[in-house]
Design an enzyme around this catalytic site. Structure first.
Site, PDB file in Angstrom:
ATOM      1  N   ASN A 149       0.885  -1.166   0.000  1.00 22.25           N
ATOM      2  CA  ASN A 149       0.000   0.000   0.000  1.00 22.25           C
ATOM      3  C   ASN A 149       0.922   1.214   0.000  1.00 22.25           C
ATOM      4  O   ASN A 149       1.474   1.580   1.032  1.00 22.25           O
ATOM      5  CB  ASN A 149      -0.871  -0.049   1.255  1.00 22.25           C
ATOM      6  CG  ASN A 149      -1.823   1.129   1.352  1.00 22.25           C
ATOM      7  OD1 ASN A 149      -1.840   1.996   0.472  1.00 22.25           O
ATOM      8  ND2 ASN A 149      -2.601   1.174   2.418  1.00 22.25           N
ATOM      9  N   LYS A 162       3.518   0.834   2.950  1.00 20.87           N
ATOM     10  CA  LYS A 162       3.085  -0.107   3.985  1.00 20.87           C
ATOM     11  C   LYS A 162       3.042  -1.491   3.354  1.00 20.87           C
ATOM     12  O   LYS A 162       2.626  -1.628   2.205  1.00 20.87           O
ATOM     13  CB  LYS A 162       1.696   0.266   4.505  1.00 20.87           C
ATOM     14  CG  LYS A 162       1.677   1.595   5.248  1.00 20.87           C
ATOM     15  CD  LYS A 162       0.282   1.876   5.784  1.00 20.87           C
ATOM     16  CE  LYS A 162       0.215   3.258   6.412  1.00 20.87           C
ATOM     17  NZ  LYS A 162      -1.108   3.845   6.382  1.00 20.87           N
ATOM     18  N   ARG A 200      -2.433  -2.268  -3.543  1.00 22.44           N
ATOM     19  CA  ARG A 200      -3.634  -1.463  -3.374  1.00 22.44           C
ATOM     20  C   ARG A 200      -3.545  -0.304  -4.360  1.00 22.44           C
ATOM     21  O   ARG A 200      -2.612   0.506  -4.314  1.00 22.44           O
ATOM     22  CB  ARG A 200      -3.706  -0.932  -1.944  1.00 22.44           C
ATOM     23  CG  ARG A 200      -4.958  -0.127  -1.710  1.00 22.44           C
ATOM     24  CD  ARG A 200      -5.072   0.345  -0.291  1.00 22.44           C
ATOM     25  NE  ARG A 200      -6.258   1.177  -0.148  1.00 22.44           N
ATOM     26  CZ  ARG A 200      -6.546   1.867   0.931  1.00 22.44           C
ATOM     27  NH1 ARG A 200      -5.740   1.812   1.979  1.00 22.44           N
ATOM     28  NH2 ARG A 200      -7.637   2.604   0.981  1.00 22.44           N
ATOM     29  N   HIS A 259     -12.444   3.323  -0.784  1.00 27.75           N
ATOM     30  CA  HIS A 259     -12.396   2.454   0.403  1.00 27.75           C
ATOM     31  C   HIS A 259     -13.086   1.120   0.129  1.00 27.75           C
ATOM     32  O   HIS A 259     -13.531   0.434   1.057  1.00 27.75           O
ATOM     33  CB  HIS A 259     -13.069   3.115   1.629  1.00 27.75           C
ATOM     34  CG  HIS A 259     -12.254   4.193   2.268  1.00 27.75           C
ATOM     35  ND1 HIS A 259     -12.806   5.349   2.768  1.00 27.75           N
ATOM     36  CD2 HIS A 259     -10.929   4.293   2.494  1.00 27.75           C
ATOM     37  CE1 HIS A 259     -11.853   6.112   3.273  1.00 27.75           C
ATOM     38  NE2 HIS A 259     -10.695   5.499   3.111  1.00 27.75           N
ATOM     39  N   ARG A 262      -9.307  16.666   4.681  1.00 25.28           N
ATOM     40  CA  ARG A 262     -10.156  16.916   3.498  1.00 25.28           C
ATOM     41  C   ARG A 262     -11.527  17.414   3.940  1.00 25.28           C
ATOM     42  O   ARG A 262     -12.045  16.973   4.962  1.00 25.28           O
ATOM     43  CB  ARG A 262     -10.327  15.632   2.681  1.00 25.28           C
ATOM     44  CG  ARG A 262      -9.089  15.209   1.942  1.00 25.28           C
ATOM     45  CD  ARG A 262      -9.253  13.841   1.300  1.00 25.28           C
ATOM     46  NE  ARG A 262      -8.332  12.881   1.873  1.00 25.28           N
ATOM     47  CZ  ARG A 262      -8.400  11.561   1.701  1.00 25.28           C
ATOM     48  NH1 ARG A 262      -9.371  11.033   0.977  1.00 25.28           N
ATOM     49  NH2 ARG A 262      -7.524  10.763   2.266  1.00 25.28           N
ATOM     50  N   GLY A 320     -13.195   4.940  13.816  1.00 27.19           N
ATOM     51  CA  GLY A 320     -14.358   4.064  14.017  1.00 27.19           C
ATOM     52  C   GLY A 320     -14.075   2.929  14.995  1.00 27.19           C
ATOM     53  O   GLY A 320     -14.941   2.519  15.761  1.00 27.19           O
ATOM     54  N   GLU A 321     -12.845   2.427  14.972  1.00 25.34           N
ATOM     55  CA  GLU A 321     -12.502   1.304  15.854  1.00 25.34           C
ATOM     56  C   GLU A 321     -12.158   1.747  17.274  1.00 25.34           C
ATOM     57  O   GLU A 321     -12.310   0.975  18.220  1.00 25.34           O
ATOM     58  CB  GLU A 321     -11.287   0.544  15.287  1.00 25.34           C
ATOM     59  CG  GLU A 321     -11.583  -0.189  14.007  1.00 25.34           C
ATOM     60  CD  GLU A 321     -10.316  -0.541  13.230  1.00 25.34           C
ATOM     61  OE1 GLU A 321      -9.279  -0.810  13.857  1.00 25.34           O
ATOM     62  OE2 GLU A 321     -10.380  -0.521  11.989  1.00 25.34           O
ATOM     63  N   GLU A 369      -7.931  -4.168   4.972  1.00 31.40           N
ATOM     64  CA  GLU A 369      -7.843  -4.132   3.504  1.00 31.40           C
ATOM     65  C   GLU A 369      -6.739  -5.050   2.997  1.00 31.40           C
ATOM     66  O   GLU A 369      -6.851  -5.639   1.923  1.00 31.40           O
ATOM     67  CB  GLU A 369      -7.550  -2.701   3.042  1.00 31.40           C
ATOM     68  CG  GLU A 369      -8.730  -1.763   3.220  1.00 31.40           C
ATOM     69  CD  GLU A 369      -8.366  -0.487   3.937  1.00 31.40           C
ATOM     70  OE1 GLU A 369      -7.706  -0.560   4.996  1.00 31.40           O
ATOM     71  OE2 GLU A 369      -8.743   0.591   3.442  1.00 31.40           O
TER      72      GLU A 369
HETATM   73  P1  ADP Z   1      -5.510   5.846   7.653  1.00 32.33           P
HETATM   74  O1  ADP Z   1      -6.761   6.292   6.988  1.00 32.33           O
HETATM   75  O2  ADP Z   1      -4.336   6.728   7.373  1.00 32.33           O
HETATM   76  O3  ADP Z   1      -5.227   4.355   7.533  1.00 32.33           O
HETATM   77  P2  ADP Z   1      -6.270   5.213  10.385  1.00 32.33           P
HETATM   78  O4  ADP Z   1      -7.329   4.258   9.971  1.00 32.33           O
HETATM   79  O5  ADP Z   1      -5.095   4.680  11.098  1.00 32.33           O
HETATM   80  O6  ADP Z   1      -5.764   6.135   9.207  1.00 32.33           O
HETATM   81  O7  ADP Z   1      -6.987   6.319  11.316  1.00 32.33           O
HETATM   82  C1  ADP Z   1      -6.295   7.390  11.839  1.00 32.33           C
HETATM   83  C2  ADP Z   1      -7.245   8.157  12.737  1.00 32.33           C
HETATM   84  O8  ADP Z   1      -7.654   7.300  13.811  1.00 32.33           O
HETATM   85  C3  ADP Z   1      -6.620   9.394  13.379  1.00 32.33           C
HETATM   86  O9  ADP Z   1      -7.532  10.483  13.363  1.00 32.33           O
HETATM   87  C4  ADP Z   1      -6.412   8.940  14.806  1.00 32.33           C
HETATM   88  O10 ADP Z   1      -6.448  10.007  15.732  1.00 32.33           O
HETATM   89  C5  ADP Z   1      -7.617   8.034  14.998  1.00 32.33           C
HETATM   90  N1  ADP Z   1      -7.422   7.199  16.186  1.00 32.33           N
HETATM   91  C6  ADP Z   1      -6.513   6.230  16.383  1.00 32.33           C
HETATM   92  N2  ADP Z   1      -6.595   5.748  17.650  1.00 32.33           N
HETATM   93  C7  ADP Z   1      -7.569   6.460  18.270  1.00 32.33           C
HETATM   94  C8  ADP Z   1      -8.137   6.455  19.592  1.00 32.33           C
HETATM   95  N3  ADP Z   1      -7.705   5.626  20.528  1.00 32.33           N
HETATM   96  N4  ADP Z   1      -9.154   7.323  19.849  1.00 32.33           N
HETATM   97  C9  ADP Z   1      -9.600   8.168  18.900  1.00 32.33           C
HETATM   98  N5  ADP Z   1      -9.109   8.231  17.643  1.00 32.33           N
HETATM   99  C10 ADP Z   1      -8.111   7.394  17.340  1.00 32.33           C
END
Ligand code: ADP
Length: 402
Positions: free
Chosen positions: A11, A18, A98, A186, A246, A335-336, A387
């Site tokens: 990726n 990555k 990707r 996505h 964005r 989201g996670e 992904e």
């Molecule tokens: P990408 O789209 O670059 O793969 P990620 O899926 O890793 O990015 O998401 C990054 C976002 O997730 C950032 O805004 C980060 O602050 C948020 N994030 C990661 N861990 C936490 C957490 N524990 N609580 C809230 N937000 C988080």
């Protein structure tokens, strides 16, 4: 480099490569890591095993370019393979990439050839910030690992199942025929969610599901029986939700105003909308949700509130596209991990019959978890994004068909 064995997933972005390495038979993860700070330096190369223990670390005081980063990665995999360390001893069988955009042509993964690369080159104007890096990685891997099959997996492909109306803009045909319509992105993340959710809850196999992939890039997708029906991202990955930097959906009149009244040129508008907006632009503090959640500043809260509000509005739109909703899924870094954001989105979705279980929401862990109350009309889930696994599976399928 040997010709049978493992699947390497790449990726490649503007400043990082990555990677994940899978044992090809079962697509079990062996190693994952990244080369980061390419072009800017100091460049760092990190490799972890499946248990997240660091097995290799290397850094350079200067900035490596993408080719040198790729060289470092392949050299490591080669020596690891020969020594039997981490990556096993069978060498690379294929590389799965990707690729952000597959245009109207590619509705599934494809084995890369010179002809495919020529087609993908034509799509660069549709994703100028991402696609050149993706394609450069494919070319570098072809050159550095000749004889190893390269497979392109597209972020747009999953959405090609959408009805024509969902992909249309209200523009004249002489414009839309140039490829100017909604593509959606996505897709590999949503495809993984679509495959994973029925394993957790078989009754959801034919269900109406809205998934929110909320990372630095953020979007939502409506899926019916595992197929994409609508997506919040459109022609580019800037549409829909506000993201880290964005702006998301914007009245196109704003762009005209920026150019006509504020005298901004294309580069300035692109920089504003892609890199200076979203959570960063509204808060004036950071694009990182963790930083904003820890901040007392009113603008940090405003940025979060705006994201929650827009997710709620988009959820209504997705539910309308599906004619109802059975399940809501959160994925991606925000989201996670953001308990507060999930709770706020679910509160705003009360009108749909969404009821969150506060305890389950507070401790979702690292696998698929249901976080809704037993009485909720809509089940709510956290599905960790993967992904890379989707790309590994697609790549393996193409290898086995060849
Ligand atoms: P990408 O789209 O670059 O793969 P990620 O899926 O890793 O990015 O998401 C990054 C976002 O997730 C950032 O805004 C980060 O602050 C948020 N994030 C990661 N861990 C936490 C957490 N524990 N609580 C809230 N937000 C988080």
């Amino acid at each position: 480099m040997a010709s049978t064995g493992q699947i390497l997933v790449l990726n490649t972005g503007s400043s990082s490569i990555k990677f994940s390495l899978y044992e090809s038979g079962a697509a079990d993860l062996l190693l994952k890591g990244l080369v980061e700070n390419l072009q800017t330096g100091p460049t760092r190369f990190l490799v972890q095993d499946a248990a997240h223990d660091t097995v290799h670390e290397q850094s350079w005081p200067q900035a490596l370019d993408h080719a040198a980063g790729m060289q470092a990665l392949l050299a490591f995999l080669d020596s690891s393979s020969r020594s039997g360390g981490g990556g096993g001893d069978q060498g690379l069988r294929a590389v799965g990439h990707r690729i952000v955009h597959g245009g109207a042509l590619y509705s599934g993964p494809v084995r890369v050839s010179e002809a495919v690369l020529a087609e993908l080159d034509k799509l660069v104007p549709l994703a100028p910030l991402h696609l050149p890096h993706n394609l450069a990685a494919v070319r570098a891997a072809m050159q550095m690992a000749p004889g190893v099959m390269q497979v392109a997996c597209f972020d747009t492909a999953f959405h090609r199942s959408q009805p024509a109306l969902a992909q249309a803009f209200a523009l004249p045909p002489e414009i839309t025929e140039l490829g100017i319509h909604r593509y959606g992105f996505h897709g590999l993340s949503y495809e993984y969610i679509a495959s994973r959710l029925p394993q957790a809850e078989p009754a959801l196999a034919g269900a109406r599901v809205v998934a929110a992939h909320l990372g630095n890039g953020a979007s939502m997708c409506a899926m019916h029986a595992g197929r994409s029906v609508a997506s919040s991202m459109g022609f580019t990955a800037i549409d829909g939700l506000p993201m880290g930097t964005r702006c998301g959906a914007l009245d196109p009149g704003v762009v005209l105003y920026l150019i006509d009244q504020l005298g901004m040129d294309v580069a300035a508008v692109q920089d504003l909308l892609y890199l200076q907006s979203g959570l960063l632009g509204v808060s004036g503090i950071s694009s990182d949700m963790r930083t904003l959640e820890a901040s007392e500043a009113p603008r940090a809260q405003l940025a979060i509130d705006l994201m929650v509000y827009r997710i709620g509005r988009e959820l209504g739109s997705m539910a309308a596209a599906l004619g109802g909703i059975d399940a809501l899924v959160f994925s991606g870094g925000i989201g996670e991990n953001s308990v507060a954001l999930r709770a706020a989105v679910c509160r705003a979705a009360d009108w749909l019959g969404v009821q969150i279980d506060a305890q389950a929401n507070a401790a979702p862990g690292k696998s698929v978890v249901r976080i809704s109350a037993a009485a909720s009309a809509v089940s709510v889930w956290v599905v960790p994004a993967n992904e890379e696994l989707m790309i590994a599976r697609h790549t393996l399928d193409i290898v086995e068909q060849s």
